[in-house]
Design an enzyme around this catalytic site. Structure first.
Site, PDB file in Angstrom:
ATOM      1  N   LYS A  11     -11.599 -28.620   8.669  1.00 58.82           N
ATOM      2  CA  LYS A  11     -13.005 -28.286   8.426  1.00 58.82           C
ATOM      3  C   LYS A  11     -13.640 -27.621   9.656  1.00 58.82           C
ATOM      4  O   LYS A  11     -13.067 -27.627  10.748  1.00 58.82           O
ATOM      5  CB  LYS A  11     -13.739 -29.565   8.019  1.00 58.82           C
ATOM      6  CG  LYS A  11     -13.226 -30.162   6.693  1.00 58.82           C
ATOM      7  CD  LYS A  11     -14.022 -31.396   6.312  1.00 58.82           C
ATOM      8  CE  LYS A  11     -13.577 -31.958   4.969  1.00 58.82           C
ATOM      9  NZ  LYS A  11     -14.430 -33.102   4.546  1.00 58.82           N
ATOM     10  N   TYR A  51     -16.707 -28.433  -4.236  1.00 59.71           N
ATOM     11  CA  TYR A  51     -17.232 -29.801  -4.180  1.00 59.71           C
ATOM     12  C   TYR A  51     -18.135 -30.118  -5.376  1.00 59.71           C
ATOM     13  O   TYR A  51     -18.968 -31.030  -5.290  1.00 59.71           O
ATOM     14  CB  TYR A  51     -17.973 -30.031  -2.857  1.00 59.71           C
ATOM     15  CG  TYR A  51     -17.041 -30.208  -1.673  1.00 59.71           C
ATOM     16  CD1 TYR A  51     -16.252 -31.357  -1.535  1.00 59.71           C
ATOM     17  CD2 TYR A  51     -16.930 -29.225  -0.694  1.00 59.71           C
ATOM     18  CE1 TYR A  51     -15.389 -31.525  -0.458  1.00 59.71           C
ATOM     19  CE2 TYR A  51     -16.070 -29.396   0.395  1.00 59.71           C
ATOM     20  CZ  TYR A  51     -15.295 -30.550   0.500  1.00 59.71           C
ATOM     21  OH  TYR A  51     -14.450 -30.722   1.570  1.00 59.71           O
ATOM     22  N   ASN A 114     -15.985 -34.697   9.152  1.00 61.39           N
ATOM     23  CA  ASN A 114     -14.829 -35.589   9.283  1.00 61.39           C
ATOM     24  C   ASN A 114     -13.487 -34.867   9.372  1.00 61.39           C
ATOM     25  O   ASN A 114     -12.472 -35.387   8.941  1.00 61.39           O
ATOM     26  CB  ASN A 114     -14.846 -36.645   8.177  1.00 61.39           C
ATOM     27  CG  ASN A 114     -14.749 -36.039   6.804  1.00 61.39           C
ATOM     28  OD1 ASN A 114     -14.678 -34.818   6.674  1.00 61.39           O
ATOM     29  ND2 ASN A 114     -14.727 -36.870   5.778  1.00 61.39           N
ATOM     30  N   HIS A 117      -9.874 -32.162   5.073  1.00 62.02           N
ATOM     31  CA  HIS A 117      -9.882 -32.488   3.644  1.00 62.02           C
ATOM     32  C   HIS A 117      -8.459 -32.796   3.205  1.00 62.02           C
ATOM     33  O   HIS A 117      -7.513 -32.197   3.726  1.00 62.02           O
ATOM     34  CB  HIS A 117     -10.398 -31.290   2.835  1.00 62.02           C
ATOM     35  CG  HIS A 117     -10.161 -31.429   1.358  1.00 62.02           C
ATOM     36  ND1 HIS A 117     -10.999 -32.175   0.567  1.00 62.02           N
ATOM     37  CD2 HIS A 117      -9.160 -30.980   0.551  1.00 62.02           C
ATOM     38  CE1 HIS A 117     -10.526 -32.155  -0.688  1.00 62.02           C
ATOM     39  NE2 HIS A 117      -9.419 -31.434  -0.712  1.00 62.02           N
ATOM     40  N   GLU A 128      -6.769 -27.225  -6.333  1.00 62.94           N
ATOM     41  CA  GLU A 128      -7.265 -26.795  -5.017  1.00 62.94           C
ATOM     42  C   GLU A 128      -6.336 -25.765  -4.370  1.00 62.94           C
ATOM     43  O   GLU A 128      -6.810 -24.819  -3.725  1.00 62.94           O
ATOM     44  CB  GLU A 128      -7.453 -28.024  -4.113  1.00 62.94           C
ATOM     45  CG  GLU A 128      -8.603 -28.904  -4.609  1.00 62.94           C
ATOM     46  CD  GLU A 128      -8.738 -30.241  -3.892  1.00 62.94           C
ATOM     47  OE1 GLU A 128      -9.649 -31.009  -4.258  1.00 62.94           O
ATOM     48  OE2 GLU A 128      -7.948 -30.516  -2.966  1.00 62.94           O
TER      49      GLU A 128
HETATM   50  P1  IDP Z   1     -12.855 -37.573   1.006  1.00 60.31           P
HETATM   51  O1  IDP Z   1     -12.978 -36.254   1.736  1.00 60.31           O
HETATM   52  O2  IDP Z   1     -12.351 -38.665   1.905  1.00 60.31           O
HETATM   53  O3  IDP Z   1     -12.077 -37.474  -0.273  1.00 60.31           O
HETATM   54  P2  IDP Z   1     -15.258 -37.719  -0.641  1.00 60.31           P
HETATM   55  O4  IDP Z   1     -15.946 -38.984  -1.016  1.00 60.31           O
HETATM   56  O5  IDP Z   1     -14.472 -36.994  -1.685  1.00 60.31           O
HETATM   57  O6  IDP Z   1     -14.342 -38.031   0.642  1.00 60.31           O
HETATM   58  O7  IDP Z   1     -16.375 -36.747  -0.050  1.00 60.31           O
HETATM   59  C1  IDP Z   1     -16.104 -35.379   0.184  1.00 60.31           C
HETATM   60  C2  IDP Z   1     -16.679 -35.008   1.539  1.00 60.31           C
HETATM   61  O8  IDP Z   1     -18.117 -35.127   1.496  1.00 60.31           O
HETATM   62  C3  IDP Z   1     -16.275 -35.917   2.696  1.00 60.31           C
HETATM   63  O9  IDP Z   1     -15.000 -35.599   3.243  1.00 60.31           O
HETATM   64  C4  IDP Z   1     -17.397 -35.698   3.688  1.00 60.31           C
HETATM   65  O10 IDP Z   1     -17.236 -34.456   4.412  1.00 60.31           O
HETATM   66  C5  IDP Z   1     -18.603 -35.568   2.758  1.00 60.31           C
HETATM   67  N1  IDP Z   1     -19.261 -36.867   2.569  1.00 60.31           N
HETATM   68  C6  IDP Z   1     -18.846 -37.918   1.817  1.00 60.31           C
HETATM   69  N2  IDP Z   1     -19.690 -38.964   1.883  1.00 60.31           N
HETATM   70  C7  IDP Z   1     -20.701 -38.558   2.715  1.00 60.31           C
HETATM   71  C8  IDP Z   1     -21.888 -39.202   3.189  1.00 60.31           C
HETATM   72  O11 IDP Z   1     -22.199 -40.358   2.858  1.00 60.31           O
HETATM   73  N3  IDP Z   1     -22.668 -38.460   4.041  1.00 60.31           N
HETATM   74  C9  IDP Z   1     -22.377 -37.184   4.427  1.00 60.31           C
HETATM   75  N4  IDP Z   1     -21.253 -36.545   3.989  1.00 60.31           N
HETATM   76  C10 IDP Z   1     -20.427 -37.220   3.161  1.00 60.31           C
HETATM   77 MG    MG Z   2     -12.492 -36.477  -2.048  1.00 59.87          MG
END
Ligand code: IDP
Ligand code: MG
Length: 139
Positions: A11, A51, A114, A117, A128
């Site tokens: 990312k 997304y 984070n 992905h 994807e």
């Molecule tokens: P994942 O990437 O671990 O599968 P998901 O729940 O699918 O997590 O969420 C997709 C992306 O959305 C996350 O990787 C993160 O970048 C963002 N995200 C998820 N939850 C939050 C939040 O509570 N605050 C801000 N960004 C979030």
């Molecule tokens: Mg996810």
């Protein structure tokens, strides 16, 4: 049998902070081989579509802004049990909850920013991979 391909993005925070090399090293050290890879930047509409499952979530706008804020590295990875093993390697969404030795524990700044992905199912991995790469781009 579980599939052998998964999809990843390094990312914008990973690219910005100069961690492309370190993260790819962790990925290949874990036994994944790279089947396709490119440095690219998502448009707003691409990030919204990628997304779309999160469209109703409060963080959706912030997520789309962040994911379009700079270049990313998109890649197709191959290994047995690719999806599950890669989710283990990247760790929990929130780095505060991610296990020691995971990519997010090491490189993620926050739950939003984070670092990486990883696809969450074989079905989504296929979608994807096809979203980002054409057949001609696969080795
Ligand atoms: P994942 O990437 O671990 O599968 P998901 O729940 O699918 O997590 O969420 C997709 C992306 O959305 C996350 O990787 C993160 O970048 C963002 N995200 C998820 N939850 C939050 C939040 O509570 N605050 C801000 N960004 C979030
Ligand atoms: Mg996810």
């Amino acid at each position: 049998m579980s599939g052998t391909r998964t999809f990843t993005m390094l990312k914008p925070d990973s690219v910005e902070s100069g961690n492309i090399g370190n993260i790819i090293q962790m990925i290949t050290d874990a036994g994944f081989s790279i089947k396709a890879m490119k440095l690219t930047q998502l448009s707003v509409s691409q990030a919204q579509e990628f997304y779309a499952v999160h469209a109703e979530r409060p963080f959706y706008g912030e997520l789309v802004n962040y994911m379009t804020s700079g270049p990313i590295v998109a890649a197709i990875l191959e290994k047995e049990n690719a999806v599950t093993d890669f989710r283990t390697l990247i760790g929990s969404t929130d780095p505060a909850e991610a296990a020691e030795g995971t990519i997010r524990k090491k490189y993620a700044e926050s739950k939003g920013r984070n670092a990486v992905h990883g696809s969450d199912s074989d079905e989504n991995a296929e979608i994807e991979c096809n979203f980002h790469f054409g057949v001609a781009e696969l080795v």
